[in-house]
Write a protein that holds these residues in place. Structure first.
Motif, PDB file in Angstrom:
ATOM      1  N   PHE A  21       0.723  -1.041  -0.089  1.00 17.77           N
ATOM      2  CA  PHE A  21       0.109  -0.073   0.067  1.00 17.77           C
ATOM      3  C   PHE A  21       0.846   1.243   0.091  1.00 17.77           C
ATOM      4  O   PHE A  21       0.446   2.333  -0.032  1.00 17.77           O
ATOM      5  CB  PHE A  21      -0.730   0.033   1.098  1.00 17.77           C
ATOM      6  N   THR A  65       0.452   3.409  -3.045  1.00 16.11           N
ATOM      7  CA  THR A  65      -0.971   4.388  -3.216  1.00 16.11           C
ATOM      8  C   THR A  65      -1.116   5.495  -2.064  1.00 16.11           C
ATOM      9  O   THR A  65      -1.525   6.313  -2.403  1.00 16.11           O
ATOM     10  CB  THR A  65      -2.210   3.309  -2.821  1.00 16.11           C
ATOM     11  N   ILE A 114      -1.327   9.346  -2.889  1.00 18.39           N
ATOM     12  CA  ILE A 114      -2.485  10.347  -2.503  1.00 18.39           C
ATOM     13  C   ILE A 114      -2.125  11.566  -2.040  1.00 18.39           C
ATOM     14  O   ILE A 114      -2.445  12.489  -2.160  1.00 18.39           O
ATOM     15  CB  ILE A 114      -3.159   9.432  -1.433  1.00 18.39           C
ATOM     16  N   LEU A 124      -0.967  13.928  -5.020  1.00 20.88           N
ATOM     17  CA  LEU A 124      -2.235  14.472  -5.520  1.00 20.88           C
ATOM     18  C   LEU A 124      -2.831  15.555  -4.638  1.00 20.88           C
ATOM     19  O   LEU A 124      -3.162  16.477  -5.122  1.00 20.88           O
ATOM     20  CB  LEU A 124      -3.454  13.210  -5.621  1.00 20.88           C
ATOM     21  N   SER A 142     -10.693  11.503 -15.431  1.00 22.64           N
ATOM     22  CA  SER A 142      -9.930  10.474 -15.195  1.00 22.64           C
ATOM     23  C   SER A 142     -10.417   9.300 -14.593  1.00 22.64           C
ATOM     24  O   SER A 142     -10.267   8.271 -14.812  1.00 22.64           O
ATOM     25  CB  SER A 142      -8.504  10.978 -14.605  1.00 22.64           C
ATOM     26  N   VAL A 145     -11.244   5.585 -15.868  1.00 21.87           N
ATOM     27  CA  VAL A 145     -10.615   4.394 -15.271  1.00 21.87           C
ATOM     28  C   VAL A 145     -11.810   3.433 -14.769  1.00 21.87           C
ATOM     29  O   VAL A 145     -11.626   2.210 -14.911  1.00 21.87           O
ATOM     30  CB  VAL A 145      -9.528   4.762 -14.291  1.00 21.87           C
ATOM     31  N   LEU A 151      -4.846   2.979 -17.716  1.00 24.25           N
ATOM     32  CA  LEU A 151      -4.072   4.091 -17.061  1.00 24.25           C
ATOM     33  C   LEU A 151      -3.894   5.172 -18.058  1.00 24.25           C
ATOM     34  O   LEU A 151      -4.159   6.330 -17.836  1.00 24.25           O
ATOM     35  CB  LEU A 151      -2.873   3.582 -16.517  1.00 24.25           C
ATOM     36  N   LEU A 187      -3.953  10.232 -10.756  1.00 24.19           N
ATOM     37  CA  LEU A 187      -5.063   9.882 -10.080  1.00 24.19           C
ATOM     38  C   LEU A 187      -5.595   8.931 -10.768  1.00 24.19           C
ATOM     39  O   LEU A 187      -6.385   7.920 -10.191  1.00 24.19           O
ATOM     40  CB  LEU A 187      -6.065  11.150 -10.490  1.00 24.19           C
ATOM     41  N   SER A 188      -5.337   8.639 -12.319  1.00 21.35           N
ATOM     42  CA  SER A 188      -5.908   7.432 -12.748  1.00 21.35           C
ATOM     43  C   SER A 188      -5.151   6.216 -12.073  1.00 21.35           C
ATOM     44  O   SER A 188      -5.732   5.061 -11.852  1.00 21.35           O
ATOM     45  CB  SER A 188      -5.310   7.265 -14.383  1.00 21.35           C
ATOM     46  N   LEU A 189      -3.758   6.162 -11.607  1.00 23.94           N
ATOM     47  CA  LEU A 189      -3.216   5.128 -11.163  1.00 23.94           C
ATOM     48  C   LEU A 189      -3.587   4.941  -9.847  1.00 23.94           C
ATOM     49  O   LEU A 189      -3.831   3.594  -9.508  1.00 23.94           O
ATOM     50  CB  LEU A 189      -1.585   5.418 -10.901  1.00 23.94           C
ATOM     51  N   VAL A 190      -3.980   5.916  -8.864  1.00 16.90           N
ATOM     52  CA  VAL A 190      -4.533   5.570  -7.700  1.00 16.90           C
ATOM     53  C   VAL A 190      -6.106   5.054  -7.730  1.00 16.90           C
ATOM     54  O   VAL A 190      -6.183   4.171  -6.982  1.00 16.90           O
ATOM     55  CB  VAL A 190      -4.829   6.908  -6.792  1.00 16.90           C
ATOM     56  N   THR A 191      -6.812   5.692  -8.753  1.00 16.86           N
ATOM     57  CA  THR A 191      -8.220   5.082  -8.983  1.00 16.86           C
ATOM     58  C   THR A 191      -8.219   3.499  -9.417  1.00 16.86           C
ATOM     59  O   THR A 191      -8.864   2.534  -8.752  1.00 16.86           O
ATOM     60  CB  THR A 191      -8.787   5.752 -10.189  1.00 16.86           C
ATOM     61  N   TYR A 192      -6.819   3.160 -10.154  1.00 13.04           N
ATOM     62  CA  TYR A 192      -6.889   1.458 -10.639  1.00 13.04           C
ATOM     63  C   TYR A 192      -6.502   0.846  -9.465  1.00 13.04           C
ATOM     64  O   TYR A 192      -7.094  -0.218  -9.192  1.00 13.04           O
ATOM     65  CB  TYR A 192      -6.050   1.662 -11.594  1.00 13.04           C
ATOM     66  N   LEU A 193      -5.472   1.449  -8.377  1.00 15.01           N
ATOM     67  CA  LEU A 193      -4.968   0.682  -7.458  1.00 15.01           C
ATOM     68  C   LEU A 193      -6.192   0.648  -6.571  1.00 15.01           C
ATOM     69  O   LEU A 193      -6.304  -0.689  -5.712  1.00 15.01           O
ATOM     70  CB  LEU A 193      -3.909   1.321  -6.772  1.00 15.01           C
ATOM     71  N   LEU A 194      -6.954   1.458  -6.156  1.00 15.34           N
ATOM     72  CA  LEU A 194      -7.875   1.222  -5.184  1.00 15.34           C
ATOM     73  C   LEU A 194      -9.235   0.288  -5.488  1.00 15.34           C
ATOM     74  O   LEU A 194      -9.749  -0.643  -5.036  1.00 15.34           O
ATOM     75  CB  LEU A 194      -8.653   2.609  -4.895  1.00 15.34           C
ATOM     76  N   MET A 195      -9.474   0.401  -7.007  1.00 13.11           N
ATOM     77  CA  MET A 195     -10.306  -0.345  -7.635  1.00 13.11           C
ATOM     78  C   MET A 195      -9.920  -1.625  -7.669  1.00 13.11           C
ATOM     79  O   MET A 195     -10.900  -2.852  -7.428  1.00 13.11           O
ATOM     80  CB  MET A 195     -10.589   0.198  -9.269  1.00 13.11           C
ATOM     81  N   GLU A 237      -8.665  -1.637   1.764  1.00 10.79           N
ATOM     82  CA  GLU A 237      -7.960  -1.013   0.726  1.00 10.79           C
ATOM     83  C   GLU A 237      -8.604   0.592   0.680  1.00 10.79           C
ATOM     84  O   GLU A 237      -8.038   1.712   0.998  1.00 10.79           O
ATOM     85  CB  GLU A 237      -7.595  -1.048  -0.681  1.00 10.79           C
ATOM     86  N   ALA A 258      -8.206   2.329   4.080  1.00 12.89           N
ATOM     87  CA  ALA A 258      -6.858   2.824   4.338  1.00 12.89           C
ATOM     88  C   ALA A 258      -6.498   3.918   3.398  1.00 12.89           C
ATOM     89  O   ALA A 258      -5.853   4.804   3.788  1.00 12.89           O
ATOM     90  CB  ALA A 258      -5.809   1.626   3.902  1.00 12.89           C
ATOM     91  N   GLY A 259      -7.120   3.982   2.292  1.00 13.16           N
ATOM     92  CA  GLY A 259      -7.058   5.219   1.199  1.00 13.16           C
ATOM     93  C   GLY A 259      -7.656   6.319   1.995  1.00 13.16           C
ATOM     94  O   GLY A 259      -7.109   7.410   1.760  1.00 13.16           O
TER      95      GLY A 259
END
Lengths: 237, 98
Positions: A175, A178, A182, A185, A201, A205, A220, B49-57, B63, B66-67
């Motif tokens: 994690f 991630t 965050i 961001l 975005s 996704v 992505l 943001l796309s990467l974070v969205t994918y990781l959380l999805m 997760e 925790a996010g």
């Protein structure tokens, strides 16, 4: 011209060192992944030398993991290279968005700068700049030097001491990135003009991931590009 | 196997460097104002943001929780190390006790 250039960016060395210092928490996360990659490399019968050379000249963690995993699964080198390459197309967008940092520099600085550009130091550079800090080419290089050193050392260590390497997920370290992204961001957010591009975005996704069998790599890229297109078309300041 | 590995290493290195250099060449050729420049400027945030969205999805409720913790710490402190520590601690505890 040369003198002007030098005086226009005096703190090259101090940017290098602050880039190196600021990357440390991210580098700790990279080290855990480096150990895990080394373990995989050992399973694919790669020795320490091969692992070290690969980390130095490829220097793109997720693509190395995919490619070596494919090789270990018995696909040929060609298919493994393609899988790794697909994952790296994202780097094209990263170096494209760094054009102002590379512009006007001697060729060796451009070549060094593109090779050392990764998600982590690139994102961190943008985050620091959004917070009003001076962070440019040398900040990126400082972070890149820290990352490549940690990546090579940890992957070689993982390949050499494969039997004692911990699993990232057991430590919650999967994690790490991630959470890092965050935080980055949060620093990049600079007002309501970004609301629609960012929402775009996320929507792309989510929709592509839930409704299509699309490979995450393409999801992505599509999400990043879709948001950027929205920003280009909508915002006009 | 030995030569196969070296082919992979050298081939992936060449391909990856070509991608990185192509991005530079592409960026140099795009106009530096107007829609292209705005898009390029917005690209980092949208891509991350796309990467974070994918990781959380890809993750589940643990997760997502925790996010949320990481986001709260990021909003409160704007600190990268603290956000990482909070996110890792949160996912570790959630997985251990829930």
């Amino acid at each position: 011209m040369a003198i002007q250039n030098i005086s226009a960016r005096p703190p090259a060395f101090s940017q290098l060192t602050s880039g190196l210092r600021d990357i440390l928490p991210l580098a700790a996360g990279v080290a855990v992944y480096g150990l895990a990659f080394g373990l995989l490399a050992a399973q694919a019968s790669m020795d320490g030398l091969q692992t070290g050379v690969m980390g130095t000249i490829v220097f793109a963690g997720s693509s190395q993991i995919i490619a070596v995993e494919r090789l270990a699964a018995g696909t040929g080198a060609g298919a493994a290279i393609l899988a790794g390459l697909a994952l790296n197309l994202r780097l094209l967008l990263i170096t494209a968005s760094l054009r102002d940092e590379y512009s006007g520099r001697p060729w060796w600085q451009v070549l060094l700068g593109v090779h050392l550009a990764t998600d982590e130091n690139w994102a961190l550079m943008h985050a620091m700049r959004a917070r009003g800090h001076q962070a440019g080419y040398w900040y990126l290089i400082g972070g890149g030097i820290g990352l490549i050193a940690v990546w090579v050392l940890s992957t070689v260590a993982g390949a050499s001491f494969a039997s004692t390497v911990p699993e990232p997920k057991a430590l919650g370290m999967d994690f790490a990135f991630t959470a890092a992204f965050i935080a980055i961001l949060r620093s990049l957010w600079n007002g309501s003009t970004m609301l629609l591009p960012w929402a775009g975005s996320v929507a792309i996704v989510l929709l592509a991931g839930l409704l299509t069998p699309m490979d995450p790599t393409w999801t992505l890229i599509l999400g990043g590009l879709g948001g950027a297109v929205l920003a280009g078309v909508l915002n006009d300041d | 196997m030995m030569t196969e590995t070296w082919i992979l290493i050298l081939g992936l290195a060449a391909a990856t460097f070509a991608v990185r250099l192509s991005g530079y060449l592409l960026g140099q050729r795009l106009p530096d104002h107007g829609p292209w420049a705005r898009g390029l400027q917005a690209l980092p945030g949208c891509l991350i943001l796309s990467l974070v969205t994918y990781l959380l999805m890809r993750g589940g409720p643990q997760e997502w929780a925790a996010g949320t913790v990481a986001l709260a710490v990021a909003l409160a402190t704007r600190s990268l190390p603290l956000t990482m520590a909070a996110g890792i601690a949160a996912i570790y505890l959630l997985r251990a006790y829930f």
